[in-house]
Design an enzyme around this catalytic site. Structure first.
Site, PDB file in Angstrom:
ATOM      1  N   ASP A   1       8.747   8.713  -5.035  1.00  0.00           N
ATOM      2  CA  ASP A   1      10.053   8.434  -4.758  1.00  0.00           C
ATOM      3  C   ASP A   1      10.133   6.793  -4.814  1.00  0.00           C
ATOM      4  O   ASP A   1       9.382   6.267  -5.894  1.00  0.00           O
ATOM      5  CB  ASP A   1      10.193   8.601  -3.259  1.00  0.00           C
ATOM      6  CG  ASP A   1       9.270   7.876  -2.323  1.00  0.00           C
ATOM      7  OD1 ASP A   1       8.615   6.816  -2.754  1.00  0.00           O
ATOM      8  OD2 ASP A   1       9.413   8.002  -1.190  1.00  0.00           O
TER       9      ASP A   1
ATOM     10  N   ASP B   1       4.512   3.889   4.962  1.00  0.00           N
ATOM     11  CA  ASP B   1       3.735   3.546   6.308  1.00  0.00           C
ATOM     12  C   ASP B   1       3.192   5.287   6.717  1.00  0.00           C
ATOM     13  O   ASP B   1       4.207   5.889   7.292  1.00  0.00           O
ATOM     14  CB  ASP B   1       4.564   3.140   7.373  1.00  0.00           C
ATOM     15  CG  ASP B   1       3.628   3.057   8.997  1.00  0.00           C
ATOM     16  OD1 ASP B   1       2.343   3.489   8.546  1.00  0.00           O
ATOM     17  OD2 ASP B   1       4.245   2.088   9.738  1.00  0.00           O
ATOM     18  N   LEU B   2       2.260   5.631   6.281  1.00  0.00           N
ATOM     19  CA  LEU B   2       1.818   7.358   6.289  1.00  0.00           C
ATOM     20  C   LEU B   2       1.846   7.531   7.881  1.00  0.00           C
ATOM     21  O   LEU B   2       2.150   8.496   8.274  1.00  0.00           O
ATOM     22  CB  LEU B   2       0.595   7.649   5.710  1.00  0.00           C
ATOM     23  CG  LEU B   2       0.630   7.501   4.197  1.00  0.00           C
ATOM     24  CD1 LEU B   2      -0.657   8.026   3.661  1.00  0.00           C
ATOM     25  CD2 LEU B   2       1.691   8.312   3.654  1.00  0.00           C
TER      26      LEU B   2
ATOM     27  N   ALA C   1       0.799  -1.163   0.140  1.00  0.00           N
ATOM     28  CA  ALA C   1      -0.208   0.079  -0.091  1.00  0.00           C
ATOM     29  C   ALA C   1       0.754   1.178  -0.061  1.00  0.00           C
ATOM     30  O   ALA C   1       0.494   2.395   0.017  1.00  0.00           O
ATOM     31  CB  ALA C   1      -0.878   0.108   1.161  1.00  0.00           C
ATOM     32  N   GLY C   2       2.152   1.221   0.116  1.00  0.00           N
ATOM     33  CA  GLY C   2       3.130   2.271  -0.129  1.00  0.00           C
ATOM     34  C   GLY C   2       3.712   2.403   1.337  1.00  0.00           C
ATOM     35  O   GLY C   2       3.786   1.530   2.062  1.00  0.00           O
TER      36      GLY C   2
ATOM     37  N   HIS D   1      17.980   4.705  -0.200  1.00  0.00           N
ATOM     38  CA  HIS D   1      18.742   4.555  -1.608  1.00  0.00           C
ATOM     39  C   HIS D   1      19.404   3.430  -1.657  1.00  0.00           C
ATOM     40  O   HIS D   1      19.616   2.937  -3.149  1.00  0.00           O
ATOM     41  CB  HIS D   1      19.740   6.001  -1.459  1.00  0.00           C
ATOM     42  CG  HIS D   1      19.142   7.070  -1.782  1.00  0.00           C
ATOM     43  ND1 HIS D   1      19.811   8.498  -1.906  1.00  0.00           N
ATOM     44  CD2 HIS D   1      17.938   7.612  -1.876  1.00  0.00           C
ATOM     45  CE1 HIS D   1      19.029   9.331  -2.054  1.00  0.00           C
ATOM     46  NE2 HIS D   1      17.884   8.922  -1.864  1.00  0.00           N
TER      47      HIS D   1
END
Length: 216
Positions: free
Chosen positions: A143, A64-65, A61-62, A88
């Protein structure tokens, strides 16, 4: 490794994001575990192909907001930049990996989850897969190398549209755009990805994959 499962069988490594209670969102701990797993496959000559997938019917889900907001509330500008730079090595390892990388995407691949899939050489998706560069929805710049990888897959114009609109892409559209190579039933997705990986294990181990990306 916490929140991540790593297995090697007959020359194929399978890395499973295993935080289904959070839809496999990339917490700091999961990023660290994924970095360790990526380094492990890069350094293991017995591994000839890699499958990246997610548990619980979700790829990733991308970011961890919740964890990001908590960290941003107390972090200085420089410490936040360092937090961003910390991923990176993971990005470079996956893109420069000298063996085929296969993403098996079931369910949501949002934000950094979509970016992870884009680093793969081959993306297989279930019919319920959904792709979205959701960064603009929360005021972030894409990103995990999406600014580099997506235009190379779909072209600059379409990449801009997907990034700026932050709209969802279905499995069928992803196939038409060339984001995915195949659509596979969900219950056969992992097996198909692993079978694809095994089809490469008899090939020459020449280090050719980085030349395909020329990341720098």
């Amino acid at each position: 490794m916490p929140d991540l499962d790593y297995q090697v069988r007959d020359g194929v490594a399978t890395i499973t994001l295993n935080r289904p209670q959070a839809r496999n969102a990339l917490s700091a701990e999961m990023k660290d575990a994924l970095t360790m797993a990526a380094a492990a496959v890069a350094g293991d000559e017995a591994v000839r192909a890699v499958v990246l997938t997610g548990a619980g019917g979700v790829f990733c889900a991308g970011g961890d907001l919740r964890g990001m907001e908590e960290a941003r509330a107390t972090a200085s500008v420089e410490s936040w930049r360092e937090r961003m730079r910390a991923v990176h090595p993971l990005i470079r390892t996956l893109i420069e990996l000298d063996k085929p990388l296969i993403a098996a995407v079931d369910g949501a691949a949002y934000g950094a989850g979509f970016s992870l899939a884009l680093m793969a050489d081959f993306v297989l998706a279930s019919p319920r897969a959904r792709f979205c560069l959701s960064f603009m929805r929360v005021g972030l710049v894409p990103d995990f190398a999406a600014l580099y990888t997506l235009p190379r897959v779909v072209g600059v114009q379409r990449a801009k549209e997907l990034m700026l609109s932050a709209r969802e892409v279905s499995a069928d559209e992803a196939l038409r755009l060339g984001i995915t190579m195949e659509i596979v039933p969900a219950d056969a997705l992992l097996a198909r990805a692993q079978a694809l990986g095994h089809s490469f294990t008899g090939a020459s181990p020449l280090r050719t994959r980085p030349l395909l990306w020329e990341y720098g």
